[in-house]
Write a protein that holds these residues in place. Sequence first.
Motif, mmCIF file in Angstrom:
data_model
loop_
_atom_site.group_PDB
_atom_site.id
_atom_site.type_symbol
_atom_site.label_atom_id
_atom_site.label_comp_id
_atom_site.label_asym_id
_atom_site.label_seq_id
_atom_site.Cartn_x
_atom_site.Cartn_y
_atom_site.Cartn_z
ATOM 1 N N ARG A 59 -25.205 -67.710 67.470
ATOM 2 C CA ARG A 59 -26.499 -68.138 66.948
ATOM 3 C C ARG A 59 -26.700 -67.588 65.548
ATOM 4 N NH1 ARG A 59 -30.166 -65.301 71.053
ATOM 5 N NH2 ARG A 59 -28.650 -63.735 70.416
ATOM 6 N N ILE A 61 -29.479 -65.791 63.276
ATOM 7 C CA ILE A 61 -30.700 -65.003 63.465
ATOM 8 C C ILE A 61 -31.175 -64.479 62.114
ATOM 9 C CG2 ILE A 61 -31.745 -63.019 64.628
ATOM 10 C CD1 ILE A 61 -29.417 -63.212 66.686
ATOM 11 N N ALA A 76 -36.061 -71.505 60.794
ATOM 12 C CA ALA A 76 -35.558 -71.567 62.167
ATOM 13 C C ALA A 76 -36.330 -72.571 63.006
ATOM 14 C CB ALA A 76 -35.638 -70.176 62.805
ATOM 15 N N ASP A 88 -33.314 -71.669 70.543
ATOM 16 C CA ASP A 88 -32.798 -70.333 70.234
ATOM 17 C C ASP A 88 -31.444 -70.355 69.530
ATOM 18 O OD1 ASP A 88 -31.372 -71.289 72.390
ATOM 19 O OD2 ASP A 88 -31.495 -69.435 73.567
ATOM 20 N N LEU A 91 -32.803 -68.518 65.166
ATOM 21 C CA LEU A 91 -33.984 -67.707 65.481
ATOM 22 C C LEU A 91 -34.556 -67.070 64.225
ATOM 23 C CD1 LEU A 91 -32.708 -65.796 68.654
ATOM 24 C CD2 LEU A 91 -34.559 -67.477 68.621
ATOM 25 N N ILE A 93 -37.060 -64.014 63.302
ATOM 26 C CA ILE A 93 -37.752 -62.846 63.859
ATOM 27 C C ILE A 93 -38.471 -62.119 62.722
ATOM 28 C CG2 ILE A 93 -37.459 -60.636 65.038
ATOM 29 C CD1 ILE A 93 -35.000 -61.819 66.420
ATOM 30 N N ILE A 119 -34.334 -58.229 68.365
ATOM 31 C CA ILE A 119 -33.186 -59.096 68.610
ATOM 32 C C ILE A 119 -32.767 -59.023 70.073
ATOM 33 C CG2 ILE A 119 -30.711 -59.399 68.134
ATOM 34 C CD1 ILE A 119 -31.309 -58.568 65.223
ATOM 35 N N TYR A 122 -33.787 -61.399 72.840
ATOM 36 C CA TYR A 122 -33.097 -62.690 72.981
ATOM 37 C C TYR A 122 -31.646 -62.508 73.413
ATOM 38 C CZ TYR A 122 -37.111 -64.354 70.304
ATOM 39 O OH TYR A 122 -38.390 -64.649 69.883
ATOM 40 N N PHE A 124 -27.694 -60.916 72.711
ATOM 41 C CA PHE A 124 -26.812 -61.180 71.577
ATOM 42 C C PHE A 124 -25.393 -61.332 72.088
ATOM 43 C CE2 PHE A 124 -26.225 -56.646 72.098
ATOM 44 C CZ PHE A 124 -24.929 -56.395 71.673
ATOM 45 N N ASP A 128 -22.754 -64.085 67.139
ATOM 46 C CA ASP A 128 -24.032 -64.229 66.438
ATOM 47 C C ASP A 128 -23.911 -63.766 64.987
ATOM 48 O OD1 ASP A 128 -25.272 -65.203 68.695
ATOM 49 O OD2 ASP A 128 -26.241 -63.305 69.215
ATOM 50 N N VAL A 130 -26.502 -62.313 61.857
ATOM 51 C CA VAL A 130 -27.833 -61.804 61.499
ATOM 52 C C VAL A 130 -27.943 -61.783 59.980
ATOM 53 C CG1 VAL A 130 -29.430 -59.861 61.595
ATOM 54 C CG2 VAL A 130 -28.034 -60.423 63.597
#
Length: 270
Positions: A59, A61, A76, A88, A91, A93, A119, A122, A124, A128, A130
Amino acid sequence: MKVTESTSLYDNLEQMDVTSILQNINREDKKVALAVEKVIPNINGLIQQIVPRMEKGGRLIYIGAGTSGRLGVLDASECPPTYGVPFDMVLGIIAGGDKAIRKAVENAEDNPEQAWNDILEYGFNENDTVIGIAASGTTPYVIGGVKTAREKGLLTGSITCNPDSPLSKEVEHPIEAVVGPEFITGSTRMKSGTAQKLILNMISTTVMIKLGKVKGNKMVDMQLSNAKLVQRGTKMIMEATGLEEETAYKLLLSEGSVRKATEYFYKNLS
């Protein structure tokens, strides 16, 4: 001194007439795209790493505080309706949680451990990515979040508007779009925020194209969440298949997306 905090090139703003204010803001805004252009190689390097990870189930993030956090949430939140992806998959945040989208939460950005805790809500996985967003590049919430993410083996990037910031030093792929002093000194929701929005647009759009969510130049997986989008989808099907409007409309509604409707046509009706 941080570039983002440096003194405006303009003074006595309250004495300017409206036209002058607008022209001067516009003059400064023109510098933003040029600053972003300079960091395209950095953006490219990050995207080249993101795509294969997301193909494996990773994902994207975004973490940020204040304006930066809101921009991440905005980017997002627009991916599911635009590209039909799970909520999701991308994302956003923000420090202080969703309530901070509308109202500032006191001291939310000062806790270097909170972003990773956010984080974790959700979950991880190792694929992923970030991306920390902070105009200043000094926000503890963001720095702490990417630092821990990197320690956990996640891919990390950053979007800042100061050169050689502490945030940039904590990630593998720093992006520093240095746009210069703000029209109002320190008001980073202006040029810095615009640069961040442009870069986020570039990242999410390019990633979705490379993940196959765009065909030609069309959003073939967009959600049909309102009449305008249904009408747009109907037109896409008409252009792709040559069907009349009513038939294309009914096919779109029965199949649920432009992609599925077009595939159904070529499999069963062409």
